[in-house]
Design a protein around this motif. Sequence first.
Motif, PDB file in Angstrom:
ATOM      1  N   TRP A 271       0.880  -1.151  -0.034  1.00 51.12           N
ATOM      2  CA  TRP A 271       0.143   0.057  -0.002  1.00 51.12           C
ATOM      3  C   TRP A 271       0.758   1.135  -0.158  1.00 51.12           C
ATOM      4  CZ3 TRP A 271      -4.234   2.274  -1.429  1.00 51.12           C
ATOM      5  CH2 TRP A 271      -4.784   3.445  -1.131  1.00 51.12           C
ATOM      6  N   PRO A 272       1.913   1.516   0.757  1.00 53.15           N
ATOM      7  CA  PRO A 272       2.565   2.809   0.791  1.00 53.15           C
ATOM      8  C   PRO A 272       3.062   3.169  -0.601  1.00 53.15           C
ATOM      9  CG  PRO A 272       3.126   1.331   2.620  1.00 53.15           C
ATOM     10  CD  PRO A 272       2.462   0.528   1.784  1.00 53.15           C
ATOM     11  N   ASP A 273       3.821   2.404  -1.103  1.00 53.83           N
ATOM     12  CA  ASP A 273       4.307   2.633  -2.444  1.00 53.83           C
ATOM     13  C   ASP A 273       3.169   2.951  -3.476  1.00 53.83           C
ATOM     14  OD1 ASP A 273       6.915   2.266  -1.525  1.00 53.83           O
ATOM     15  OD2 ASP A 273       7.106   0.121  -1.999  1.00 53.83           O
ATOM     16  N   ARG A 274       1.949   2.165  -3.600  1.00 55.83           N
ATOM     17  CA  ARG A 274       1.238   2.472  -4.394  1.00 55.83           C
ATOM     18  C   ARG A 274       0.332   3.845  -4.241  1.00 55.83           C
ATOM     19  NH1 ARG A 274      -1.792  -3.795  -4.548  1.00 55.83           N
ATOM     20  NH2 ARG A 274      -0.084  -4.668  -5.210  1.00 55.83           N
ATOM     21  N   ALA A 275       0.275   4.146  -2.957  1.00 48.84           N
ATOM     22  CA  ALA A 275      -0.540   5.355  -2.625  1.00 48.84           C
ATOM     23  C   ALA A 275       0.535   6.588  -3.056  1.00 48.84           C
ATOM     24  CB  ALA A 275      -0.918   5.414  -0.989  1.00 48.84           C
ATOM     25  N   THR A 276       1.689   6.380  -2.668  1.00 44.50           N
ATOM     26  CA  THR A 276       2.484   7.568  -3.052  1.00 44.50           C
ATOM     27  C   THR A 276       2.733   7.680  -4.378  1.00 44.50           C
ATOM     28  OG1 THR A 276       3.873   7.118  -0.905  1.00 44.50           O
ATOM     29  CG2 THR A 276       4.812   8.376  -2.943  1.00 44.50           C
ATOM     30  N   ALA A 277       2.820   6.622  -5.368  1.00 39.18           N
ATOM     31  CA  ALA A 277       2.723   6.509  -6.896  1.00 39.18           C
ATOM     32  C   ALA A 277       1.578   7.438  -7.393  1.00 39.18           C
ATOM     33  CB  ALA A 277       2.993   5.278  -7.332  1.00 39.18           C
ATOM     34  N   ALA A 278       0.520   7.045  -6.785  1.00 39.25           N
ATOM     35  CA  ALA A 278      -0.717   7.686  -7.186  1.00 39.25           C
ATOM     36  C   ALA A 278      -1.096   9.159  -6.690  1.00 39.25           C
ATOM     37  CB  ALA A 278      -2.187   6.908  -6.654  1.00 39.25           C
ATOM     38  N   GLY A 279       0.064   9.793  -5.836  1.00 33.29           N
ATOM     39  CA  GLY A 279      -0.371  11.055  -5.351  1.00 33.29           C
ATOM     40  C   GLY A 279      -0.913  11.174  -4.113  1.00 33.29           C
TER      41      GLY A 279
ATOM     42  N   TYR B 283      -7.862   5.564  -6.404  1.00 26.48           N
ATOM     43  CA  TYR B 283      -6.738   6.292  -7.317  1.00 26.48           C
ATOM     44  C   TYR B 283      -5.654   5.339  -7.257  1.00 26.48           C
ATOM     45  CZ  TYR B 283      -9.022  10.564  -8.799  1.00 26.48           C
ATOM     46  OH  TYR B 283      -9.755  11.699  -9.456  1.00 26.48           O
ATOM     47  N   ALA B 284      -5.233   4.847  -6.187  1.00 29.65           N
ATOM     48  CA  ALA B 284      -3.966   3.905  -6.250  1.00 29.65           C
ATOM     49  C   ALA B 284      -4.484   2.627  -7.057  1.00 29.65           C
ATOM     50  CB  ALA B 284      -3.705   3.582  -4.626  1.00 29.65           C
ATOM     51  N   SER B 285      -5.614   2.208  -7.042  1.00 26.21           N
ATOM     52  CA  SER B 285      -6.008   1.092  -7.816  1.00 26.21           C
ATOM     53  C   SER B 285      -6.002   1.254  -9.277  1.00 26.21           C
ATOM     54  CB  SER B 285      -7.534   0.642  -7.343  1.00 26.21           C
ATOM     55  OG  SER B 285      -7.634   0.468  -5.814  1.00 26.21           O
ATOM     56  N   VAL B 286      -6.530   2.714  -9.727  1.00 23.78           N
ATOM     57  CA  VAL B 286      -6.471   2.936 -11.043  1.00 23.78           C
ATOM     58  C   VAL B 286      -4.915   3.095 -11.423  1.00 23.78           C
ATOM     59  CG1 VAL B 286      -6.865   4.621 -12.590  1.00 23.78           C
ATOM     60  CG2 VAL B 286      -8.610   4.074 -10.956  1.00 23.78           C
ATOM     61  N   TRP B 287      -4.103   3.668 -10.795  1.00 21.79           N
ATOM     62  CA  TRP B 287      -2.502   3.589 -10.879  1.00 21.79           C
ATOM     63  C   TRP B 287      -2.178   2.286 -11.096  1.00 21.79           C
ATOM     64  CZ3 TRP B 287       1.338   1.472  -8.267  1.00 21.79           C
ATOM     65  CH2 TRP B 287       2.587   1.717  -8.858  1.00 21.79           C
ATOM     66  N   LEU B 288      -2.416   1.268 -10.360  1.00 22.13           N
ATOM     67  CA  LEU B 288      -2.090   0.017 -10.411  1.00 22.13           C
ATOM     68  C   LEU B 288      -2.675  -0.824 -11.722  1.00 22.13           C
ATOM     69  CD1 LEU B 288      -0.261  -2.273  -8.989  1.00 22.13           C
ATOM     70  CD2 LEU B 288      -2.507  -2.932  -7.644  1.00 22.13           C
ATOM     71  N   LEU B 289      -3.787  -0.323 -11.812  1.00 18.04           N
ATOM     72  CA  LEU B 289      -4.425  -1.007 -13.043  1.00 18.04           C
ATOM     73  C   LEU B 289      -3.573  -0.458 -14.447  1.00 18.04           C
ATOM     74  CD1 LEU B 289      -6.582  -2.548 -14.707  1.00 18.04           C
ATOM     75  CD2 LEU B 289      -7.920  -0.531 -14.483  1.00 18.04           C
ATOM     76  N   ASP B 290      -3.080   0.814 -14.399  1.00 20.47           N
ATOM     77  CA  ASP B 290      -2.449   1.616 -15.460  1.00 20.47           C
ATOM     78  C   ASP B 290      -1.094   0.802 -15.491  1.00 20.47           C
ATOM     79  OD1 ASP B 290      -2.375   3.188 -17.619  1.00 20.47           O
ATOM     80  OD2 ASP B 290      -0.938   4.215 -16.163  1.00 20.47           O
ATOM     81  N   VAL B 291      -0.472   0.225 -14.648  1.00 19.18           N
ATOM     82  CA  VAL B 291       0.932   0.026 -14.743  1.00 19.18           C
ATOM     83  C   VAL B 291       0.889  -1.552 -14.846  1.00 19.18           C
ATOM     84  CG1 VAL B 291       1.958   2.037 -13.597  1.00 19.18           C
ATOM     85  CG2 VAL B 291       1.353   0.092 -12.170  1.00 19.18           C
ATOM     86  N   GLY B 292      -0.057  -2.327 -14.230  1.00 19.15           N
ATOM     87  CA  GLY B 292       0.004  -3.638 -14.279  1.00 19.15           C
ATOM     88  C   GLY B 292      -0.951  -4.651 -14.592  1.00 19.15           C
ATOM     89  N   GLY B 293      -2.145  -4.046 -15.013  1.00 20.44           N
ATOM     90  CA  GLY B 293      -3.650  -4.394 -15.390  1.00 20.44           C
ATOM     91  C   GLY B 293      -4.161  -5.290 -14.042  1.00 20.44           C
ATOM     92  N   TRP B 294      -5.136  -6.073 -14.488  1.00 15.82           N
ATOM     93  CA  TRP B 294      -6.030  -6.698 -13.592  1.00 15.82           C
ATOM     94  C   TRP B 294      -5.424  -7.681 -12.849  1.00 15.82           C
ATOM     95  CZ3 TRP B 294      -9.875  -3.918 -11.974  1.00 15.82           C
ATOM     96  CH2 TRP B 294     -10.365  -3.165 -12.640  1.00 15.82           C
ATOM     97  N   SER B 295      -4.160  -8.283 -12.938  1.00 15.29           N
ATOM     98  CA  SER B 295      -3.636  -9.393 -12.480  1.00 15.29           C
ATOM     99  C   SER B 295      -3.582  -9.122 -10.781  1.00 15.29           C
ATOM    100  CB  SER B 295      -2.257  -9.838 -13.051  1.00 15.29           C
ATOM    101  OG  SER B 295      -1.463  -8.632 -12.690  1.00 15.29           O
ATOM    102  N   HIS B 296      -3.467  -8.006 -10.323  1.00 19.40           N
ATOM    103  CA  HIS B 296      -3.562  -7.848  -8.911  1.00 19.40           C
ATOM    104  C   HIS B 296      -4.626  -8.179  -8.130  1.00 19.40           C
ATOM    105  CE1 HIS B 296       0.525  -6.205  -9.472  1.00 19.40           C
ATOM    106  NE2 HIS B 296      -0.180  -5.485 -10.489  1.00 19.40           N
TER     107      HIS B 296
END
Length: 169
Positions: free
Chosen positions: A130-138, A152-165
């Motif tokens: 979570w901390p890295d994802r939240a920071t990356a998403a602002g 927003y962290a989920s959309v960032w993660l979706l953008d960089v890694g798709g739905w596999s998470h």
Amino acid sequence: MQLRGKSLTALVVLIFLAGCSGSSQAVFTSGRIVSPTPEPTPTTIPTPEPTPTTIPTPTVRPTPTMLEAIYEPEVERWRATVVEALQEYGLEEEERTFMRVLRCESFGDPDAKNPESGASGLMQHIPSYWPDRATAAGFHKASPFDPIANIYASVWLLDVGGWSHWECY
């Protein structure tokens, strides 16, 4: 000549009196003092200049285009935020899937927490990631229970890694 002298004196007095009629000084006639009645001087009160009020111009934000509401109100209340976040990342076509995963992961409960894995929030982020994802998403130092940060962290993660998470995909 004597009549002329009296006429002349009377004429001088009349001219004097006529000349003094606009005066504010007292005039002595026939043994009594006559003071003119003073006229009030009009006072002008300055009118204050109106202070211009600045009206802020609202920032135009595009209205999110949303698909038809198909889920329970607990899930649908997040749709506008989801659409906004997806639009920021150019992932508008993922709205339907995102809403389905959000429903599956937390049923729209921002305080959801998996007792086994500790996954938290709307989209169930694992605490160690979570901390890295939240920071990356602002959203540096935001809680995974903050629904906006979680989306927003989920959309960032979706953008960089798709739905596999997500397991619910």
